[in-house]
Design an enzyme around this catalytic site. Structure first.
Site, PDB file in Angstrom:
ATOM      1  N   SER A 175      50.761  39.860  40.866  1.00 22.86           N
ATOM      2  CA  SER A 175      50.144  39.294  39.422  1.00 22.86           C
ATOM      3  C   SER A 175      51.156  39.638  38.431  1.00 22.86           C
ATOM      4  CB  SER A 175      48.974  40.013  39.372  1.00 22.86           C
ATOM      5  OG  SER A 175      47.951  39.290  40.029  1.00 22.86           O
ATOM      6  N   LYS A 228      52.368  36.474  36.968  1.00 18.11           N
ATOM      7  CA  LYS A 228      51.585  35.577  36.173  1.00 18.11           C
ATOM      8  C   LYS A 228      52.105  35.572  34.670  1.00 18.11           C
ATOM      9  CE  LYS A 228      47.267  36.272  38.925  1.00 18.11           C
ATOM     10  NZ  LYS A 228      46.838  37.233  39.362  1.00 18.11           N
ATOM     11  N   TYR A 268      51.481  28.554  43.224  1.00 21.65           N
ATOM     12  CA  TYR A 268      50.743  29.810  43.085  1.00 21.65           C
ATOM     13  C   TYR A 268      51.166  31.192  43.966  1.00 21.65           C
ATOM     14  CZ  TYR A 268      47.344  33.787  42.423  1.00 21.65           C
ATOM     15  OH  TYR A 268      46.921  34.860  42.262  1.00 21.65           O
ATOM     16  N   TYR A 319      43.617  44.580  35.079  1.00 20.66           N
ATOM     17  CA  TYR A 319      42.202  44.159  35.563  1.00 20.66           C
ATOM     18  C   TYR A 319      41.103  44.957  34.804  1.00 20.66           C
ATOM     19  CZ  TYR A 319      45.422  43.486  39.386  1.00 20.66           C
ATOM     20  OH  TYR A 319      46.426  42.950  40.061  1.00 20.66           O
ATOM     21  N   VAL A 362      48.981  43.788  42.524  1.00 25.51           N
ATOM     22  CA  VAL A 362      48.596  44.595  43.788  1.00 25.51           C
ATOM     23  C   VAL A 362      49.586  44.944  44.848  1.00 25.51           C
ATOM     24  CG1 VAL A 362      46.088  43.443  43.780  1.00 25.51           C
ATOM     25  CG2 VAL A 362      48.033  42.373  45.122  1.00 25.51           C
TER      26      VAL A 362
HETATM   27  N1  GLU Z   1      48.248  37.004  45.354  1.00 30.77           N
HETATM   28  C1  GLU Z   1      47.480  37.975  44.991  1.00 30.77           C
HETATM   29  C2  GLU Z   1      46.317  37.022  44.699  1.00 30.77           C
HETATM   30  O1  GLU Z   1      46.166  35.914  44.609  1.00 30.77           O
HETATM   31  C3  GLU Z   1      47.593  38.405  43.442  1.00 30.77           C
HETATM   32  C4  GLU Z   1      46.795  39.512  43.111  1.00 30.77           C
HETATM   33  C5  GLU Z   1      46.994  40.469  42.106  1.00 30.77           C
HETATM   34  O2  GLU Z   1      48.362  40.933  42.209  1.00 30.77           O
HETATM   35  O3  GLU Z   1      46.217  40.772  41.279  1.00 30.77           O
HETATM   36  O4  GLU Z   1      45.144  37.431  45.291  1.00 30.77           O
END
Ligand code: GLU
Length: 312
Positions: A71, A74, A196, A248, A266
């Site tokens: 993530s 992002k 993504y 989060y 994650v």
């Molecule tokens: N590729 C993970 C998902 O889409 C990323 C989640 C994350 O790192 O928060 O679930």
């Protein structure tokens, strides 16, 4: 060795001490396995790096080892989309904390396909739609952007993580289809998801990540090259959303205890922006119940506390 303003010990020594304490602390949490390929990483890996605005990087432990940034990607996606799109972006994605798990579907239904912010999965999938719609080859554009920021051609996709994400991506597909049904995705769902999953599968080291995000600590100008990546206003906006939504469901607690704009993934990585000073990154795969790396969190908290880095 660089001494931080106000720091007693040189920074390199502080990082070594903080890393040693983290490694000797009992490991708390579990490595993510909902994307099966992520579970194969060595749980004992642990690294920390700090890049300053002169582009110098100090590091300890496994800071040179590439890991799945998940993530954290992002942040790069959002910045690239902001470069391409003006304020209309904020008609399609919000800037409020979600108070829901990062991959929650219910809130998206209630809110008519407008994700709460760009750092939950729905928001990042929306950003992926913008990238797919604005670049003829969005994945290559994304990778080139990150490599240029990191000053390293080594940053690359982990193909087995990419395959695993794609195979186990039903929930993300559900989010994308829901947004499409509300008319908030322009491109085809498959193409958006392919982008993504690609960006989530990028691997970088703590050192590369720290260097690549320096522009956010420097009002949008990337110190290693002097390149303008964002306006000061957009750097401010990214940092603001990182502060409220980057960690989060622990974002409030992180602001309360550490006080820095930050993003976790994650894969066990966390980046924290220290405006006017640099970027801290830490990595250790086991995650706490919020999905944040417990050791990376402890290391960043300790460094920020020792050096008084809170922005508040
Ligand atoms: N590729 C993970 C998902 O889409 C990323 C989640 C994350 O790192 O928060 O679930």
């Amino acid at each position: 060795m660089t001494a931080f303003p106000g720091a007693g010990a040189p920074l390199g020594q502080a990082l070594e001490e903080i890393h040693a304490a983290a490694v000797s602390s009992p490991g708390v949490g579990r490595v993510a396995d909902y994307i099966p390929a992520l579970a194969s990483v060595e749980a004992s890996r642990c690294g920390i790096a700090f890049a300053n605005l002169d582009g110098e990087v100090h590091a300890a432990g496994d800071a040179g080892v590439p890991f799945s940034i998940q993530s954290i990607s992002k942040v790069f996606g959002l910045v690239l989309a902001m470069q391409r799109m003006g304020d209309e972006l904020w008609q399609r994605v919000g800037m409020e904390p979600s108070g829901q798990p990062f991959n929650s579907i219910v809130q998206l239904e209630w809110e008519h396909g407008i994700p709460r912010n760009p750092f939950i999965n729905a928001g990042a999938i929306l950003v992926a739609d913008i990238l797919v719609s604005h670049f003829s080859a969005s994945r290559q554009a994304f990778l080139s952007f990150v490599r240029r920021l990191a000053g390293s051609e080594r940053c690359d996709i982990n193909e087995s993580v990419l395959a695993s994400e794609t195979r186990h991506g039903s929930r993300n597909a559900a989010l994308a289809h829901l947004m499409k049904s509300f008319g908030n995705l322009e491109a085809e769902v498959e193409e958006v998801l392919a982008h993504y999953f690609f960006q989530c599968s990028l691997e970088m080291s703590c050192e590369e990540l720290a260097r690549s995000l320096l522009f956010l600590a420097n009002r949008g100008v990337h110190p290693p090259s002097g390149e303008v990546i964002t306006t000061p206003r957009d750097a401010h906006r990214v940092n603001a959303i990182l502060s409220t939504s980057g960690m989060y469901d622990q974002s409030g607690q992180f602001a309360f205890t550490v006080g820095l704009p930050a993003k976790s993934g994650v894969g066990g990585g966390i980046i924290a922006i220290v405006p006017g000073q640099g970027v801290i990154t830490a990595w250790s795969p086991p995650l706490n119940r919020h999905g944040n790396s417990s050791r990376a969190l402890a290391m960043i908290s300790e460094l920020a506390g020792r050096l008084g880095l809170s922005i508040y």
